[in-house]
Scaffold this motif. Structure first.
Motif, PDB file in Angstrom:
ATOM      1  N   THR A 137       0.806  -1.236   0.000  1.00 28.77           N
ATOM      2  CA  THR A 137       0.000   0.000   0.000  1.00 28.77           C
ATOM      3  C   THR A 137       0.834   1.278   0.000  1.00 28.77           C
ATOM      4  N   GLY A 138       2.089   1.158   0.414  1.00 32.09           N
ATOM      5  CA  GLY A 138       2.933   2.344   0.514  1.00 32.09           C
ATOM      6  C   GLY A 138       2.709   3.144   1.773  1.00 32.09           C
ATOM      7  N   TRP A 139       1.950   2.616   2.726  1.00 34.67           N
ATOM      8  CA  TRP A 139       1.695   3.318   3.982  1.00 34.67           C
ATOM      9  C   TRP A 139       2.967   3.324   4.828  1.00 34.67           C
ATOM     10  N   SER A 140       3.390   4.502   5.226  1.00 33.78           N
ATOM     11  CA  SER A 140       4.637   4.633   5.982  1.00 33.78           C
ATOM     12  C   SER A 140       4.554   3.979   7.362  1.00 33.78           C
ATOM     13  N   LEU A 141       3.338   3.894   7.908  1.00 34.66           N
ATOM     14  CA  LEU A 141       3.164   3.298   9.237  1.00 34.66           C
ATOM     15  C   LEU A 141       3.601   1.840   9.265  1.00 34.66           C
ATOM     16  N   PHE A 142       3.496   1.160   8.116  1.00 29.53           N
ATOM     17  CA  PHE A 142       3.802  -0.267   8.062  1.00 29.53           C
ATOM     18  C   PHE A 142       5.030  -0.587   7.203  1.00 29.53           C
ATOM     19  N   GLU A 143       5.835   0.434   6.876  1.00 29.80           N
ATOM     20  CA  GLU A 143       6.979   0.192   6.009  1.00 29.80           C
ATOM     21  C   GLU A 143       8.028  -0.701   6.657  1.00 29.80           C
ATOM     22  N   ALA A 144       8.217  -0.558   7.961  1.00 33.12           N
ATOM     23  CA  ALA A 144       9.195  -1.371   8.690  1.00 33.12           C
ATOM     24  C   ALA A 144       8.516  -2.049   9.868  1.00 33.12           C
ATOM     25  N   SER A 145       9.145  -3.087  10.375  1.00 35.36           N
ATOM     26  CA  SER A 145       8.592  -3.814  11.516  1.00 35.36           C
ATOM     27  C   SER A 145       8.432  -2.892  12.718  1.00 35.36           C
ATOM     28  N   TRP A 146       7.303  -2.956  13.361  1.00 34.90           N
ATOM     29  CA  TRP A 146       7.075  -2.152  14.563  1.00 34.90           C
ATOM     30  C   TRP A 146       8.075  -2.509  15.660  1.00 34.90           C
ATOM     31  N   LEU A 147       8.539  -3.738  15.656  1.00 32.09           N
ATOM     32  CA  LEU A 147       9.393  -4.210  16.741  1.00 32.09           C
ATOM     33  C   LEU A 147      10.822  -3.694  16.623  1.00 32.09           C
ATOM     34  N   SER A 148      11.136  -3.002  15.552  1.00 34.20           N
ATOM     35  CA  SER A 148      12.475  -2.444  15.369  1.00 34.20           C
ATOM     36  C   SER A 148      12.562  -1.002  15.839  1.00 34.20           C
ATOM     37  N   ASP A 149      11.436  -0.415  16.198  1.00 33.91           N
ATOM     38  CA  ASP A 149      11.393   0.967  16.662  1.00 33.91           C
ATOM     39  C   ASP A 149      10.937   0.993  18.116  1.00 33.91           C
ATOM     40  N   PRO A 150      11.676   1.651  19.027  1.00 37.97           N
ATOM     41  CA  PRO A 150      11.316   1.639  20.460  1.00 37.97           C
ATOM     42  C   PRO A 150       9.888   2.082  20.750  1.00 37.97           C
ATOM     43  N   THR A 151       9.441   3.173  20.123  1.00 43.97           N
ATOM     44  CA  THR A 151       8.096   3.689  20.384  1.00 43.97           C
ATOM     45  C   THR A 151       7.029   2.738  19.871  1.00 43.97           C
ATOM     46  N   LYS A 152       7.206   2.260  18.639  1.00 45.55           N
ATOM     47  CA  LYS A 152       6.229   1.344  18.062  1.00 45.55           C
ATOM     48  C   LYS A 152       6.256  -0.006  18.762  1.00 45.55           C
ATOM     49  N   ALA A 153       7.432  -0.450  19.212  1.00 42.97           N
ATOM     50  CA  ALA A 153       7.529  -1.721  19.928  1.00 42.97           C
ATOM     51  C   ALA A 153       6.769  -1.650  21.252  1.00 42.97           C
ATOM     52  N   PHE A 154       6.868  -0.502  21.928  1.00 43.28           N
ATOM     53  CA  PHE A 154       6.104  -0.311  23.163  1.00 43.28           C
ATOM     54  C   PHE A 154       4.607  -0.318  22.861  1.00 43.28           C
ATOM     55  N   ALA A 155       4.208   0.373  21.786  1.00 43.05           N
ATOM     56  CA  ALA A 155       2.802   0.374  21.387  1.00 43.05           C
ATOM     57  C   ALA A 155       2.328  -1.025  21.042  1.00 43.05           C
ATOM     58  N   ALA A 156       3.209  -1.824  20.431  1.00 42.68           N
ATOM     59  CA  ALA A 156       2.863  -3.202  20.089  1.00 42.68           C
ATOM     60  C   ALA A 156       2.612  -4.029  21.352  1.00 42.68           C
ATOM     61  N   LEU A 157       3.443  -3.844  22.366  1.00 41.62           N
ATOM     62  CA  LEU A 157       3.247  -4.547  23.638  1.00 41.62           C
ATOM     63  C   LEU A 157       1.902  -4.194  24.258  1.00 41.62           C
ATOM     64  N   VAL A 158       1.591  -2.914  24.260  1.00 39.14           N
ATOM     65  CA  VAL A 158       0.313  -2.468  24.818  1.00 39.14           C
ATOM     66  C   VAL A 158      -0.840  -3.049  24.019  1.00 39.14           C
ATOM     67  N   MET A 159      -0.745  -3.014  22.696  1.00 29.88           N
ATOM     68  CA  MET A 159      -1.813  -3.497  21.835  1.00 29.88           C
ATOM     69  C   MET A 159      -2.093  -4.984  22.065  1.00 29.88           C
ATOM     70  N   VAL A 160      -1.035  -5.773  22.127  1.00 26.87           N
ATOM     71  CA  VAL A 160      -1.210  -7.218  22.311  1.00 26.87           C
ATOM     72  C   VAL A 160      -1.821  -7.520  23.676  1.00 26.87           C
TER      73      VAL A 160
END
Length: 290
Positions: A137-160
């Protein structure tokens, strides 16, 4: 004769439970306190007494306090999101529409999956599925793994965690809504109460017992999170998502500083016990009976 009978009944029904509780909880807890005053490495037979030296080392361990601060942020996010989502969904699932029992079972299903398995499933989702969506889709939010970015990795933990715990809390809130007196709600409607007024002044006070239970459960489970933290991020990237429970484990069993790790565990336990106790006290005061 009656006192002998009561004593016999106590021995038959209560002593086995008391023995198991003492063997599994009380004795290990007391032994753990003893280990905080030794230099045991978790393996050797030698346990030299060091007094309060391990607690002094805890206050000098910057990584522990950093992980504890991150845990506080995680707990705040999880407790708010889980309870708001669970409360609203439970409210919708008790309105009497067709198929609501199916949705209750569906929302509860994630809670049946173990934390380790759940973490690996979502690790695949964040690292593969989201990346493929970003590439397509070209969406920047999903261009790289969330788990490789500290902020997104924390958000991933909360989401799960929210995804896992919400279903269990929904059942408790559903039980609270179903146990609510319809006469009180009808009387409120007759008096002209509706919408937010009815929710604030009637429904929320009557649901406080369920809120007390759900807040306590989410607080305790969020503070002690380890399995999802281990399998989803393992503290990565660069230790930025290492929660307090994981740090305690690493300190005790990986670094072989069992005394220091146990001291950190005791401090974490006291923090959780104090916060949970205050929460139960404050919410219990707001409970009312229909």
């Amino acid at each position: 004769m009656k006192s002998k009978s009561n004593g016999k009944d106590f021995c038959i029904f209560a002593l086995p439970g008391l023995f198991c509780f003492a063997a599994v909880v009380i004795i290990p807890f007391l032994y753990g306190i003893y280990l905080t005053m030794t230099d045991w490495n978790g393996v050797s037979d030698v346990k030299n007494f060091v007094g309060l030296k391990n607690f002094a080392a805890v206050f000098q361990d910057a990584a522990f306090w950093s992980s504890l601060l991150l845990t506080f942020k995680y707990v705040i996010a999880v407790v708010i999101l889980v309870n708001v989502i669970a409360f609203l969904l439970a409210y919708l699932l008790t309105r009497g529409f067709k198929g609501q029992s199916f949705f209750r079972a569906g929302f509860f299903t994630p809670n049946l999956i173990g934390g380790i398995v759940l973490g690996y499933i979502w690790q695949f989702v964040f690292s593969r599925v989201f990346v493929n969506i970003g590439e397509a889709t070209g969406w920047s939010l999903f261009e790289a793994s969330w788990l490789s970015d500290p902020t997104k990795a924390f958000a991933a933990l909360v989401m799960v965690t929210v995804w896992q715990l919400s279903g269990y809390m929904i059942l408790i809130y559903v039980a609270g809504f179903m146990g609510m007196s319809e006469d009180v709600l009808e009387a409120a409607s007759i008096d002209g109460a509706s919408g937010w007024i009815k929710m604030k002044n009637i429904i929320l006070p009557l649901m406080m017992s369920s809120i007390t239970i759900c807040l306590f459960l989410t607080l305790s489970r969020a503070f002690m999170v380890y399995d999802v933290n281990l399998s989803l991020t393992a503290g990565a990237p660069y230790g930025t998502t290492e929660m307090a429970a994981m740090h305690v484990y690493e300190k005790a069993f990986t670094s072989r500083q069992y005394g220091v790790g146990q001291a950190e565990a005791i401090i974490l336990f006291l923090i959780v016990a104090c916060i949970s106790g205050v929460q139960v006290y404050l919410t219990k005061k707001r409970e009312v009976e229909a």
